[in-house]
Design a protein around this motif. Structure first.
Motif, mmCIF file in Angstrom:
data_model
loop_
_atom_site.group_PDB
_atom_site.id
_atom_site.type_symbol
_atom_site.label_atom_id
_atom_site.label_comp_id
_atom_site.label_asym_id
_atom_site.label_seq_id
_atom_site.Cartn_x
_atom_site.Cartn_y
_atom_site.Cartn_z
ATOM 1 N N ASN A 1 50.830 35.384 35.498
ATOM 2 C CA ASN A 1 49.381 35.539 35.347
ATOM 3 C C ASN A 1 48.775 34.362 34.591
ATOM 4 O OD1 ASN A 1 48.606 38.339 36.364
ATOM 5 N ND2 ASN A 1 50.291 38.856 34.988
ATOM 6 N N GLU A 2 47.907 33.606 35.262
ATOM 7 C CA GLU A 2 47.131 32.571 34.578
ATOM 8 C C GLU A 2 45.839 33.235 34.088
ATOM 9 O OE1 GLU A 2 46.065 29.508 32.653
ATOM 10 O OE2 GLU A 2 47.998 29.482 33.699
ATOM 11 N N SER A 3 45.992 33.996 32.999
ATOM 12 C CA SER A 3 44.903 34.870 32.564
ATOM 13 C C SER A 3 43.926 34.171 31.623
ATOM 14 C CB SER A 3 45.471 36.132 31.913
ATOM 15 O OG SER A 3 46.404 35.810 30.906
ATOM 16 N N THR A 4 43.732 32.875 31.833
ATOM 17 C CA THR A 4 42.690 32.140 31.120
ATOM 18 C C THR A 4 41.411 32.073 31.937
ATOM 19 O OG1 THR A 4 43.512 30.057 32.050
ATOM 20 C CG2 THR A 4 44.359 30.716 29.884
ATOM 21 N N ASP A 5 41.472 32.577 33.157
ATOM 22 C CA ASP A 5 40.341 32.549 34.085
ATOM 23 C C ASP A 5 40.513 33.757 34.996
ATOM 24 O OD1 ASP A 5 38.620 32.132 36.237
ATOM 25 O OD2 ASP A 5 39.080 30.017 36.474
ATOM 26 N N THR B 1 41.466 32.995 40.109
ATOM 27 C CA THR B 1 42.319 31.812 40.266
ATOM 28 C C THR B 1 43.025 31.802 41.622
ATOM 29 O OG1 THR B 1 44.140 32.970 39.148
ATOM 30 C CG2 THR B 1 42.726 31.564 37.774
ATOM 31 N N GLN C 1 43.558 29.403 43.473
ATOM 32 C CA GLN C 1 44.265 28.137 43.661
ATOM 33 C C GLN C 1 45.675 28.164 43.094
ATOM 34 O OE1 GLN C 1 42.048 28.798 41.349
ATOM 35 N NE2 GLN C 1 42.127 27.441 39.578
ATOM 36 N N MET C 2 46.045 29.211 42.337
ATOM 37 C CA MET C 2 47.401 29.323 41.822
ATOM 38 C C MET C 2 48.345 29.705 42.957
ATOM 39 S SD MET C 2 47.027 28.541 38.697
ATOM 40 C CE MET C 2 45.468 28.143 37.898
ATOM 41 N N ASN D 1 44.196 39.180 36.848
ATOM 42 C CA ASN D 1 42.936 38.579 37.287
ATOM 43 C C ASN D 1 42.377 39.292 38.507
ATOM 44 O OD1 ASN D 1 43.317 36.664 35.304
ATOM 45 N ND2 ASN D 1 44.105 35.118 36.700
ATOM 46 N N CYS E 1 41.383 37.738 40.964
ATOM 47 C CA CYS E 1 42.148 37.013 41.979
ATOM 48 C C CYS E 1 43.237 36.238 41.270
ATOM 49 C CB CYS E 1 41.255 36.070 42.780
ATOM 50 S SG CYS E 1 42.129 35.193 44.095
ATOM 51 N N GLY F 1 46.025 34.531 42.891
ATOM 52 C CA GLY F 1 46.567 33.362 43.561
ATOM 53 C C GLY F 1 47.310 33.714 44.837
ATOM 54 N N LYS G 1 39.238 26.094 44.574
ATOM 55 C CA LYS G 1 39.220 27.545 44.769
ATOM 56 C C LYS G 1 38.756 27.891 46.180
ATOM 57 C CE LYS G 1 38.529 28.812 39.912
ATOM 58 N NZ LYS G 1 37.737 29.611 38.959
#
Length: 392
Positions: free
Chosen positions: A78-82, A85, A87-88, A120, A122, A124, A207
């Protein structure tokens, strides 16, 4: 390679072939037939009257992207800074040396979908991969689609930060905003490609680029949702944008199974053998898969590894059988149905000429879904990765 003296469960229109043979070359199935082979070359495998099934497919996991026993250093899910996402790409976070790949192979699981998480709205792009290999690029079957998440997970993550989204309305709005932007971006790109003298290309947006294949239905939209209202929101958004969509988890699918079937959305059901660990799973029922199947929903079964360890995928299907699912439907949920839902049925999911040789062999009379069962031989893309049967 020749495999002979076998009961072949093809999982295609051929059904079950008694005393059958499978021939493979260069990792591809070249022949499937009943009867004795005309000759038995060196290196052939005598199944000794045992059963052969296609390799099992776990249609939703985080295998390799959440590594076993490593905590934060091995958690790239999880790129949970946004909260948005697309694009991940899961392929960039998978470690093929995670020990759980071996545990999957030992239990006859030859392919999995490895997915970004559901923190998120979204998360990825998810991918279908083989469970054997040292480089993810070589294990890749297909980049399947984009993972979205509705409900409790995004709400909880971003409520703790006092950031949007903290409501179901905001989650849906973020998804719509991203898809609307991608649709406009695609229109501008199409205008530029058709008339570059009069139109300029839009400013590059990673994105929007990631979402464009969804709008062209070249990839699928996978919606994480447990509650019935979230499932309906996923179907609503999919209709608005003409998406080829899949419901992941569908914990309350039994409440609206007829509606899901009428709308034509497939479901990846699971985890099944787990506790009701959060509010949106309070209606988890063992009968869920059976109710959806009987209403006409195309069904796969998943572990959501590491929520349930991947090697318990067959046991998850057995639990669904206890809940009323027919055993043949349970086997299809681990093979051809899973492959069709992921969009990889041209490659794997059944014992069919032209597909890759992803096979598992069991001793005579063994139920492949039982807890104590393990295949005697596992073959992935024509490579024997587990062998207890003797070669001739």
């Amino acid at each position: 390679m020749l495999i002979y003296n076998a009961e072949i469960h093809t999982m295609d229109s051929s059904g079950t072939i008694e005393n059958g043979c499978i021939e493979t070359a260069n990792g591809i199935i070249t022949a499937v037939y009943g009867g004795e082979p005309s000759e038995i070359p060196d290196g052939s495998v005598n199944a000794q009257g045992g059963s052969i099934y296609p390799g099992f497919i776990d249609a939703h996991t985080h295998l390799g992207i959440i590594e076993n026993g490593i905590d934060f250093e091995g958690d790239d899910c999880n790129e949970s800074t946004d909260p948005f996402t697309p694009q991940m790409r899961a392929i960039d976070g998978i470690n093929p040396f995670d020990r759980c790949f071996e545990e999957a192979r030992r239990r006859g699981i030859t392919s999995v979908a490895s997915c970004p998480g559901s923190a998120n709205a979204c998360g990825g792009e998810l991918c279908a991969i083989k469970t054997f290999g040292r480089r993810t690029d070589d294990m890749l079957i297909k980049q399947c689609g984009i993972k979205f998440a509705l409900g409790e997970n995004p709400k909880t993550v971003y409520n703790g930060r006092e950031e949007t989204p903290i409501t179901r309305m905001a989650i849906a709005a973020l998804i719509r905003e991203g898809l609307y932007k991608a649709r406009r971006y695609k229109h501008d790109m199409d205008s530029y490609y058709s008339d570059s003298e009069n139109y300029d290309p839009p400013e590059y947006d990673i994105k929007c680029e990631a979402l464009m294949p969804l709008l062209d239905r070249k990839q699928k939209a996978f919606f994480h949702c447990h509650r019935a209202d979230d499932i309906c929101t996923a179907m609503r958004i999919a209709r608005e944008f003409g998406l080829d969509a899949v419901i992941i988890h569908a914990t309350e699918g039994h409440r609206i199974a007829d509606i899901i079937a009428e709308e034509g959305f497939p479901a990846i059901c699971g985890p099944i053998i787990c506790d009701r660990c959060k509010p949106e799973m309070k209606s988890l029922e063992l009968e869920n898969a059976a109710v959806m199947q009987k209403n006409g929903v195309k069904l796969a079964i998943c572990t959501d590894h590491p929520v349930i360890p991947v090697q318990y995928l067959p046991l998850s299907a057995q639990a669904a059988v206890k809940g009323g699912l027919d055993i043949e439907d349970a086997l299809k949920a681990l093979t051809i149905n899973a492959a069709e839902i992921l969009g990889i049925a041209d490659v794997t999911g059944s014992i069919t000429v032209g597909k890759q040789a992803d096979l598992q062999i069991y001793r005579r009379g063994v139920n492949p879904l039982e807890l104590l069962s393990e295949p005697e031989c596992v073959i992935i893309g024509g490579i024997t990765v587990r062998k207890e049967l003797e070669h001739d």
